[in-house]
Every structure is written in C-alpha cells, then in structure tokens.
Enzyme design. Structure first.
Site, PDB file in Angstrom:
ATOM      1  N   GLU A  46       0.964  -1.181   0.025  1.00 19.27           N
ATOM      2  CA  GLU A  46       0.167   0.027   0.085  1.00 19.27           C
ATOM      3  C   GLU A  46       0.699   1.228  -0.056  1.00 19.27           C
ATOM      4  O   GLU A  46       1.713   1.257   0.747  1.00 19.27           O
ATOM      5  CB  GLU A  46      -0.974   0.219   1.288  1.00 19.27           C
ATOM      6  CG  GLU A  46      -2.279  -0.825   1.317  1.00 19.27           C
ATOM      7  CD  GLU A  46      -2.996  -0.301   2.549  1.00 19.27           C
ATOM      8  OE1 GLU A  46      -2.921   0.960   2.938  1.00 19.27           O
ATOM      9  OE2 GLU A  46      -3.554  -1.448   3.043  1.00 19.27           O
ATOM     10  N   GLU A  84     -13.573   5.915  -0.933  1.00 14.51           N
ATOM     11  CA  GLU A  84     -14.368   5.292  -0.258  1.00 14.51           C
ATOM     12  C   GLU A  84     -15.042   5.990   0.650  1.00 14.51           C
ATOM     13  O   GLU A  84     -14.593   6.503   1.860  1.00 14.51           O
ATOM     14  CB  GLU A  84     -13.627   3.934   0.547  1.00 14.51           C
ATOM     15  CG  GLU A  84     -12.967   3.029  -0.430  1.00 14.51           C
ATOM     16  CD  GLU A  84     -11.842   2.029   0.055  1.00 14.51           C
ATOM     17  OE1 GLU A  84     -12.591   0.959   0.691  1.00 14.51           O
ATOM     18  OE2 GLU A  84     -10.916   2.045   0.119  1.00 14.51           O
ATOM     19  N   LYS A 102     -15.427   5.350   4.670  1.00 18.28           N
ATOM     20  CA  LYS A 102     -14.380   5.158   5.639  1.00 18.28           C
ATOM     21  C   LYS A 102     -14.458   6.227   6.774  1.00 18.28           C
ATOM     22  O   LYS A 102     -14.838   7.389   6.498  1.00 18.28           O
ATOM     23  CB  LYS A 102     -12.876   5.186   4.853  1.00 18.28           C
ATOM     24  CG  LYS A 102     -12.804   4.101   3.890  1.00 18.28           C
ATOM     25  CD  LYS A 102     -11.409   3.834   3.390  1.00 18.28           C
ATOM     26  CE  LYS A 102     -10.674   3.498   4.673  1.00 18.28           C
ATOM     27  NZ  LYS A 102      -9.268   3.241   4.109  1.00 18.28           N
ATOM     28  N   GLU A 136      -8.968  10.288   4.488  1.00 17.78           N
ATOM     29  CA  GLU A 136      -9.264   8.839   4.520  1.00 17.78           C
ATOM     30  C   GLU A 136     -10.354   8.436   3.424  1.00 17.78           C
ATOM     31  O   GLU A 136     -10.219   7.193   2.919  1.00 17.78           O
ATOM     32  CB  GLU A 136      -9.692   8.182   5.837  1.00 17.78           C
ATOM     33  CG  GLU A 136      -8.507   8.208   6.817  1.00 17.78           C
ATOM     34  CD  GLU A 136      -7.676   7.207   6.662  1.00 17.78           C
ATOM     35  OE1 GLU A 136      -7.660   6.203   6.056  1.00 17.78           O
ATOM     36  OE2 GLU A 136      -6.170   7.629   7.052  1.00 17.78           O
TER      37      GLU A 136
END
Length: 393
Positions: free
Chosen positions: A281, A335, A338, A344
């Site tokens: 990641e 997303e 999240k 984030e």
C-alpha cells in the site's frame, strides 16, 4: 512474354540496396518491439488496492472489465476473498491477491479450518481466476491484539500446509502486510530496527517462513503521513535538500526510499536481507482537511506519477540499488464510508463512475498513443524502403 531466370545486373543492385534497407528496417522494428516489451514489463509491476468501504461503487464485474480494457493495471489486491469479486476477475488474467480478514486469524491455526477456508474461498476459483497470493490479515502487529499477533505466524504456516495439501503452494504464496509502526527506529534509514519483542518473537519466525516459501515481505509505506510543510517536497519526489545518512554516507532524495531502506535495515539486522520487499500500500489523498498540507489532486497526481516512475525504473534505493518494486497504489476508488479525517475517504484514483480523479498515466489511452507512435515509426521505415525499391526499379 519471356522471363529470364537470372536477374539483371540492375535488378541485382536494387535487390542488394533493398536488402540493406530491409536490414535497417528489421533492426528498427526489433528495437521498437523491445521497447514495447519493456513497457509491458514495467506496467506489470503496478497494482491497485480495491477497497469497498463505500455505498456507491460499480459492480465488481464492471470494475474488472474496466481495469482489463481501459487501464494498464494487471494486479489487484482485495481486502477479503469475496466470491463475487473472484468471479468478476475470472478469465481476465489479472493477478489477484486475496485476504484472510483479521478476525479469522486465530481460527486459521487449526488445519481443518484452514483447509475448509481454502476449499470455500480459493479452490473453486483457481481454474478461472489468477489468484497469486493470500494475505493473512492486514497490519496485524499494529492492532496490538495479543491473540492476533500470537496467532499470525502459526496461521500462515497452517494455511501454507493446506495449500501444499491442495497442490497450490507453488502457484499461490502467503504473506501479510505491515505498517511502518513495526519499526522502533527509522532515522537514519541505516538505523532501522523492528520494535523490541516483536523482532525476535514474531518477525524473525515470520521472515523465516517467508524465506522458506519464497514469499515477499510486504510493507505499507505512506510518505504522506510522514510529511510536514518542511518535508513536503521530499515526500513528493520533488527537488529538495533531501536527507544524508552519516552511517553510510548515502543521500536520500525522497522519503519513500528512506522508509524502504529503514525496513530493509531492520530485516538485515535479523539476517534476512535476501527477502524481496513488496509495497502493498502507498498513496496520496486528493482532498483533506484544511489543517493538512499538500492535500489536493495535483499533489496526489504528482506523488503517484513519480512513484510509478521510480519503483519501475530499476534504480532501487540507496541500500537496495538496481531493483524494481512490485507496488500497489491505494486505492482504486474514493471510499465514502471510511471513518476518520476527510483524507481517508479521498485516496482513490477513480470516482464511482470510473472517471479518474486525476491522471497518472494508467489509462490505456497512454498505451494506445505509444503503440500508435511505434506503429507510425514502423510504417514510415517501411514506406521509405518501398520508395527506395520503386525509385530503383
């Protein structure tokens, strides 16, 4: 009309000139094909993390088709082993990494559970979906959960035994990703050390397992989270004063190299400098809170473009020269569900309608443009050759 079986002197001369030109054309074509092959090898080392903590994402089958047809991405990391996901990537050839969720790790130490997990989640798909790796949990050591941490390596060993029993151990490798929180020291890079206690009781047996099974050590480095207004250029691969390691007399021009070398130094300290490192990641958000610096689409695009160029260049790092790194960008989508700060929810390369948040060169249009250039060059050479023949005919 009568045909002479022997070519005339003029024709012979023309043929010799044409053959000479053809040789040049052949060399040019070979070079172009070599360049094209090199490009394909480069693109093959870049993957994406396909997170799904959102309520607005397209169906997995549409996503898989999009990645195959419209991008150069051919590696995907999933955060579970969803049947729908694995069916979506069937017949695409895309290399898929699946994940055993953290809560299942203690159960996985039981061989019966491991065999059943494999039978239910992996074996039905191996003929059609290119599953290449199983990750046991995610950043387990950073959870500080004693049961999970104690179970991690035994779970990996047991799952490997189940893979051996199913004759899948050569095709599918097992690893687990770590945050940089596993380090007690990362500066200077040559002084990187694993956290005391975890180093000998968890990480040393884990590294022994990875070596025995020819699997990589996986790390989640995020220069974004280590950056400040003073180090932003250093984190984004921009020109900066960098960092000098007095222990090795090596200079660092970007933060990612320093983070990777700190991990390498910690591994070397335990005697495992031979194990491959994979970046499972890394990424940069395109939107964040006003208190954060460098949180915009331009910075995110710059980080990921420079990241791709750097990890595939073969330059390696100061302590690991002449290497490329298999790298998974986080993430495929923004997303929206999240938790945490705004950033984030904004690490995605694409919006839910599959339009890019910003362009980093992974869309097929860039490949198509390169192919058109190669094709045009080849046609130009071929045209010149034919003109020479006709002019001397």
């Amino acid at each position: 009309m009568q045909y002479n079986s022997q070519p005339s002197p003029l024709l012979t001369t023309n043929m010799e000139k044409a053959m000479a030109t053809f040789s040049a054309s052949t060399v040019t074509t070979i070079l172009l094909l070599a360049a094209s092959t090199l490009y394909i090898q480069v693109e093959g080392s870049i993957g994406v993390n396909y997170g799904t903590v959102a309520n607005n994402l397209p169906p997995p089958a549409q996503v898989a088709h999009f990645l195959l047809e419209s991008t150069i991405v051919n590696r995907v990391r999933l955060f579970d082993a969803s049947t729908e996901m694995l069916r979506a990537f069937a017949h695409t050839g895309i290399a898929v990494t699946v994940t055993v969720t953290n809560d299942q790790i203690p159960h996985l130490t039981n061989i019966g559970f491991a065999q059943e997990w494999l039978k239910s989640n992996v074996q039905p798909h191996v003929r059609t979906t290119n599953i290449v790796r199983i990750l046991v949990g995610n950043e387990v050591i950073s959870t500080a959960n004693k049961l999970l941490i104690a179970s991690l390596v035994p779970a990996m060993q047991t799952l490997h035994a189940a893979l051996v029993g199913a004759s899948l151990d050569r095709r599918i490798k097992i690893s687990t990703p770590h945050s940089l929180g596993i380090l007690s020291s990362s500066s200077p890079p040559s002084g990187g050390k694993f956290r005391q206690g975890y180093d000998t009781h968890v990480l040393k047996p884990l590294l022994s397992f990875l070596r025995a099974t020819n699997s990589p050590f996986m790390i989640n480095p995020y220069p974004f989270f280590g950056s400040s207004p003073e180090t932003l250029d250093y984190a984004l691969f921009r020109t900066s004063s960098g960092v000098f390691d007095e222990n090795t007399n090596l200079s660092y021009t970007n933060m990612l190299d320093a983070q990777l070398d700190a991990v390498f130094s910690a591994m070397k300290l335990l005697g495992f400098s031979d194990i491959e490192i994979v970046i499972s990641e890394t990424g940069w958000p395109s939107l964040g809170d006003s208190s954060q610096v460098g949180v915009d689409a331009e910075s995110a695009a710059q980080y990921n473009r420079n990241l791709m160029q750097h990890v595939t260049s073969g330059a390696g790092t100061p302590l690991m020269p002449n290497r490329t790194f298999e790298t998974y960008i986080f993430g495929l989508f923004n997303e929206d569900l999240k938790p945490g700060p705004t950033c984030e929810r904004n690490f995605g390369l694409f919006l839910s309608d599959l339009t890019p948040v910003y362009d980093i060169g992974i869309l097929r249009s860039t490949v198509a443009a390169a192919s058109k250039f190669h094709h045009a060059t080849y046609i130009s050479v071929l045209t010149i050759w034919l003109l020479i023949i006709s002019n001397h005919g």
